[in-house]
Scaffold this active site. Structure first.
Site, PDB file in Angstrom:
ATOM      1  NE  ARG A   1      -3.458  -2.701   0.447  1.00 11.74           N
ATOM      2  CZ  ARG A   1      -3.063  -3.930   0.078  1.00 11.74           C
ATOM      3  NH1 ARG A   1      -1.933  -4.089  -0.632  1.00 11.74           N
ATOM      4  NH2 ARG A   1      -3.775  -4.980   0.378  1.00 11.74           N
TER       5      ARG A   1
ATOM      6  CB  ILE B   1       5.330  -1.172  -4.804  1.00  6.47           C
ATOM      7  CG1 ILE B   1       6.188  -0.299  -3.887  1.00  6.47           C
ATOM      8  CG2 ILE B   1       6.208  -2.129  -5.610  1.00  6.47           C
ATOM      9  CD1 ILE B   1       7.034  -1.053  -2.880  1.00  6.47           C
TER      10      ILE B   1
ATOM     11  CB  SER C   1      -4.862 -13.486  -5.513  1.00  2.09           C
ATOM     12  OG  SER C   1      -4.622 -12.092  -5.504  1.00  2.09           O
ATOM     13  CD  GLU C   2      -7.126  -9.924  -2.078  1.00  4.33           C
ATOM     14  OE1 GLU C   2      -7.941  -9.394  -1.330  1.00  4.33           O
ATOM     15  OE2 GLU C   2      -5.910  -9.659  -2.084  1.00  4.33           O
TER      16      GLU C   2
ATOM     17  CE1 TYR D   1      -3.871  -7.135 -10.160  1.00  9.56           C
ATOM     18  CE2 TYR D   1      -5.323  -8.764  -9.212  1.00  9.56           C
ATOM     19  CZ  TYR D   1      -4.080  -8.215  -9.319  1.00  9.56           C
ATOM     20  OH  TYR D   1      -3.028  -8.710  -8.593  1.00  9.56           O
TER      21      TYR D   1
ATOM     22  CG  PHE E   1      -1.159 -17.940 -16.696  1.00 11.45           C
ATOM     23  CD1 PHE E   1      -0.773 -16.615 -16.680  1.00 11.45           C
ATOM     24  CD2 PHE E   1      -2.385 -18.266 -17.273  1.00 11.45           C
ATOM     25  CE1 PHE E   1      -1.581 -15.621 -17.241  1.00 11.45           C
ATOM     26  CE2 PHE E   1      -3.199 -17.278 -17.840  1.00 11.45           C
ATOM     27  CZ  PHE E   1      -2.788 -15.965 -17.820  1.00 11.45           C
TER      28      PHE E   1
HETATM   29  C1  ACO Z   1      -1.898 -11.771 -11.488  1.00 11.37           C
HETATM   30  C2  ACO Z   1      -1.564 -12.251 -10.136  1.00 11.37           C
HETATM   31  O1  ACO Z   1      -0.489 -12.698  -9.926  1.00 11.37           O
HETATM   32  S1  ACO Z   1      -2.728 -12.143  -8.921  1.00 11.37           S
HETATM   33  C3  ACO Z   1      -1.861 -12.254  -7.397  1.00 11.37           C
HETATM   34  C4  ACO Z   1      -1.758 -10.935  -6.735  1.00 11.37           C
HETATM   35  N1  ACO Z   1      -0.879 -11.072  -5.594  1.00 11.37           N
HETATM   36  C5  ACO Z   1      -1.306 -11.359  -4.343  1.00 11.37           C
HETATM   37  O2  ACO Z   1      -2.489 -11.462  -4.064  1.00 11.37           O
HETATM   38  C6  ACO Z   1      -0.216 -11.590  -3.329  1.00 11.37           C
HETATM   39  C7  ACO Z   1      -0.461 -10.854  -2.027  1.00 11.37           C
HETATM   40  N2  ACO Z   1      -0.679  -9.402  -2.220  1.00 11.37           N
HETATM   41  C8  ACO Z   1       0.265  -8.576  -2.687  1.00 11.37           C
HETATM   42  O3  ACO Z   1       1.375  -8.962  -3.043  1.00 11.37           O
HETATM   43  C9  ACO Z   1      -0.055  -7.083  -2.736  1.00 11.37           C
HETATM   44  O4  ACO Z   1      -0.951  -6.780  -1.711  1.00 11.37           O
HETATM   45  C10 ACO Z   1      -0.666  -6.620  -4.087  1.00 11.37           C
HETATM   46  C11 ACO Z   1       0.284  -6.982  -5.236  1.00 11.37           C
HETATM   47  C12 ACO Z   1      -2.010  -7.286  -4.336  1.00 11.37           C
HETATM   48  C13 ACO Z   1      -0.872  -5.100  -4.034  1.00 11.37           C
HETATM   49  O5  ACO Z   1       0.389  -4.442  -3.981  1.00 11.37           O
HETATM   50  P1  ACO Z   1       0.556  -2.956  -3.369  1.00 11.37           P
HETATM   51  O6  ACO Z   1       1.900  -2.453  -3.756  1.00 11.37           O
HETATM   52  O7  ACO Z   1       0.196  -2.979  -1.942  1.00 11.37           O
HETATM   53  O8  ACO Z   1      -0.562  -2.158  -4.192  1.00 11.37           O
HETATM   54  P2  ACO Z   1      -0.587  -0.570  -4.427  1.00 11.37           P
HETATM   55  O9  ACO Z   1      -0.184   0.111  -3.165  1.00 11.37           O
HETATM   56  O10 ACO Z   1       0.171  -0.209  -5.652  1.00 11.37           O
HETATM   57  O11 ACO Z   1      -2.122  -0.381  -4.682  1.00 11.37           O
HETATM   58  C14 ACO Z   1      -2.659  -0.147  -5.973  1.00 11.37           C
HETATM   59  C15 ACO Z   1      -4.139   0.023  -5.822  1.00 11.37           C
HETATM   60  O12 ACO Z   1      -4.738  -1.243  -5.550  1.00 11.37           O
HETATM   61  C16 ACO Z   1      -5.459  -1.197  -4.325  1.00 11.37           C
HETATM   62  N3  ACO Z   1      -5.246  -2.494  -3.668  1.00 11.37           N
HETATM   63  C17 ACO Z   1      -4.071  -3.079  -3.433  1.00 11.37           C
HETATM   64  N4  ACO Z   1      -4.258  -4.271  -2.853  1.00 11.37           N
HETATM   65  C18 ACO Z   1      -5.585  -4.431  -2.722  1.00 11.37           C
HETATM   66  C19 ACO Z   1      -6.400  -5.468  -2.205  1.00 11.37           C
HETATM   67  N5  ACO Z   1      -5.872  -6.583  -1.700  1.00 11.37           N
HETATM   68  N6  ACO Z   1      -7.732  -5.308  -2.264  1.00 11.37           N
HETATM   69  C20 ACO Z   1      -8.276  -4.190  -2.785  1.00 11.37           C
HETATM   70  N7  ACO Z   1      -7.539  -3.168  -3.299  1.00 11.37           N
HETATM   71  C21 ACO Z   1      -6.220  -3.297  -3.268  1.00 11.37           C
HETATM   72  C22 ACO Z   1      -4.876  -0.057  -3.544  1.00 11.37           C
HETATM   73  O13 ACO Z   1      -5.807   0.459  -2.640  1.00 11.37           O
HETATM   74  C23 ACO Z   1      -4.511   0.913  -4.653  1.00 11.37           C
HETATM   75  O14 ACO Z   1      -5.666   1.615  -5.072  1.00 11.37           O
HETATM   76  P3  ACO Z   1      -5.546   3.094  -5.750  1.00 11.37           P
HETATM   77  O15 ACO Z   1      -4.194   3.175  -6.406  1.00 11.37           O
HETATM   78  O16 ACO Z   1      -6.667   3.083  -6.718  1.00 11.37           O
HETATM   79  O17 ACO Z   1      -5.701   4.027  -4.608  1.00 11.37           O
END
Ligand code: ACO
Length: 403
Positions: free
Chosen positions: A95, A98, A123-124, A128, A403
């Site tokens: 958050r 990144i 994942s969620e 996206y 994938f």
């Molecule tokens: C394609 C795939 O690989 S799917 C798998 C995704 N990865 C995971 O679920 C692994 C665990 N989670 C993570 O690694 C991280 O929490 C991530 C990659 C999901 C998010 O990374 P962060 O660097 O925290 O996200 P960042 O700060 O850039 O947020 C970008 C936006 O997404 C939103 N966001 C980030 N994570 C979430 C979440 N879990 N649920 C809802 N919104 C989210 C933020 O609020 C932000 O919104 P805004 O820019 O519109 O204000």
């Protein structure tokens, strides 16, 4: 653009691989199987050098893996698309923007490469949409009580299925998958690196079950494993691909013939005919519904002309794309299934977000649904009906491999 001066966004190098693996394992809560790791290092599904990473004080704190895949879109056309995987930001760095910074750079590169679509499995469901993605493939986790389920008297019984050794059937399986993929919307071609993973079938893939068993038909195959689930003898069907309806029913009849098994579990497409081959449609119990693939259009005219349509259309679509600012108004004209699309200054008949356009793209979600949810605004209901008739597809989109 970096989220803070301390964080560098850059291409990964081979020397980053160990840190990236630690990040992946930490976030997805598993350890890489050593056997699989060796194979992955020789021929990875996603190459380290193609990934984008975020680095803080020499430590990898974020990654986006990316590759190219061949996706089948409506009209059985193969389109080269960007495929994203292994998106992770370290729990110590969340958050702070990144992911947004990595995605901004990644999508700039995909646009530069001229790829019309980006796909991934997620994942969620809440992350996206803001980046312009919408779900495009849906499937159901089902269980079938094998002891009760019975085929209808009208269900075909074509036969032609044999028990085979999985390793010996490799080439036949790959060939059948390829034929199925070329005719099935939503599926991707499966590269040798992915097949290596499937046939390696490491302990970590088995969820406590046996290694893979295979049933083979000239036009289909089923790969399954035996499990002990809640004191039930269960067969979990990992993969059933049928190029013809005969292969489909023949494979299911063979699975239902496993007399000592209580239950069969699998993921079933929404339009799979199995429930309708059985005397009681409730024999197939839906436990969960999953969105399996998400998609984003990178270049709207290129994406909309890449697929074919089931009805003529003459419409101006206004697309809102706050993330990439790649929206605008587009004239979409379809004749005999083939589309022309270009930017226009004409006023819009339909207004929607780019995530909604994405969800309509493979025909899974109907424009009418989005109109009802106030996520698509049309000048009248006839326009929504015309859009619906053009975008729908004969068969539901399906996922090739995760994938
Ligand atoms: C394609 C795939 O690989 S799917 C798998 C995704 N990865 C995971 O679920 C692994 C665990 N989670 C993570 O690694 C991280 O929490 C991530 C990659 C999901 C998010 O990374 P962060 O660097 O925290 O996200 P960042 O700060 O850039 O947020 C970008 C936006 O997404 C939103 N966001 C980030 N994570 C979430 C979440 N879990 N649920 C809802 N919104 C989210 C933020 O609020 C932000 O919104 P805004 O820019 O519109 O204000």
């Amino acid at each position: 653009m970096a989220p803070s001066p301390d964080i560098t966004i850059r291409n990964a190098e081979s020397s980053d691989a160990d840190q990236m693996r630690l990040l992946t394992e930490t976030n997805f809560a598993f350890r890489t199987d050593p056997e699989l790791l060796k194979a992955e290092q020789q021929d990875p599904v996603f190459r380290t050098e193609d990934a984008l990473i975020a680095v803080d004080q020499g430590r990898v704190v974020g990654q986006v893996k990316v590759g190219r895949q061949l996706l089948t879109v409506p009209g059985a056309r193969a389109v080269e698309v960007a495929a994203i995987s292994g998106v992770v930001v370290a729990p110590t760095h969340r958050r702070r923007g990144i992911l947004r910074a990595m995605y901004t750079e990644q999508h700039r590169r995909t646009e530069e490469a001229g790829l019309p679509l980006t796909i991934f499995t997620v994942s969620e469901g809440t992350i996206y949409g803001r980046f312009g993605y919408g779900p495009v493939i849906v499937a159901n986790s089902v269980t079938i009580d094998r002891t009760e389920a019975e085929f209808r008297s009208t269900a075909p019984d074509p036969g032609g299925v044999f028990l085979v050794d999985t390793a010996e059937a490799k080439d036949r399986i790959i060939d059948i998958y390829d034929r199925w993929h070329r005719q099935t919307i939503g599926t991707q071609a499966s590269p040798p690196s992915q097949w290596r993973r499937v046939f390696a079938d490491p302990e970590s893939y088995r969820d406590g079950g046996t290694s893979l068993f295979t049933l083979l038909h000239a036009d289909g195959y089923a790969q399954y494993r035996y499990m002990d689930k809640d004191d039930k003898n269960q067969v979990y069907v990992e993969d059933l691909r049928a190029v013809t309806p005969d292969a489909h029913v023949a494979l299911w009849r063979a699975l239902m013939g496993l007399d000592l098994i209580d239950e069969i579990a699998t993921l079933l497409a929404e339009d799979d005919p199995l429930p309708y081959l059985l005397k009681d449609i409730r024999s197939v119990r839906v436990k969960n519904r999953h969105d399996l693939l998400w998609l984003r259009t990178m270049d709207i005219p290129a994406a909309l002309t890449a697929r074919t349509y089931l009805d003529d259309l003459d419409i101006v679509v206004a697309v809102d794309d706050p993330f990439r600012n790649a929206g605008g108004a587009f004239a979409l004209r379809v004749r005999d299934g083939i589309a022309e699309c270009e930017p226009t200054t004409r006023s819009a008949d339909i207004e929607l977000g780019i995530d909604v356009l994405a969800s309509m793209y493979l025909g899974t979600y109907s424009p009418r649904l989005f109109a009802a949810a106030n996520r698509l605004q049309a000048k009248d209901s006839g326009t929504v009906r015309a859009l619906e008739a053009a975008f729908r597809t004969e068969h539901a989109a399906k996922l090739g491999w995760h994938f």
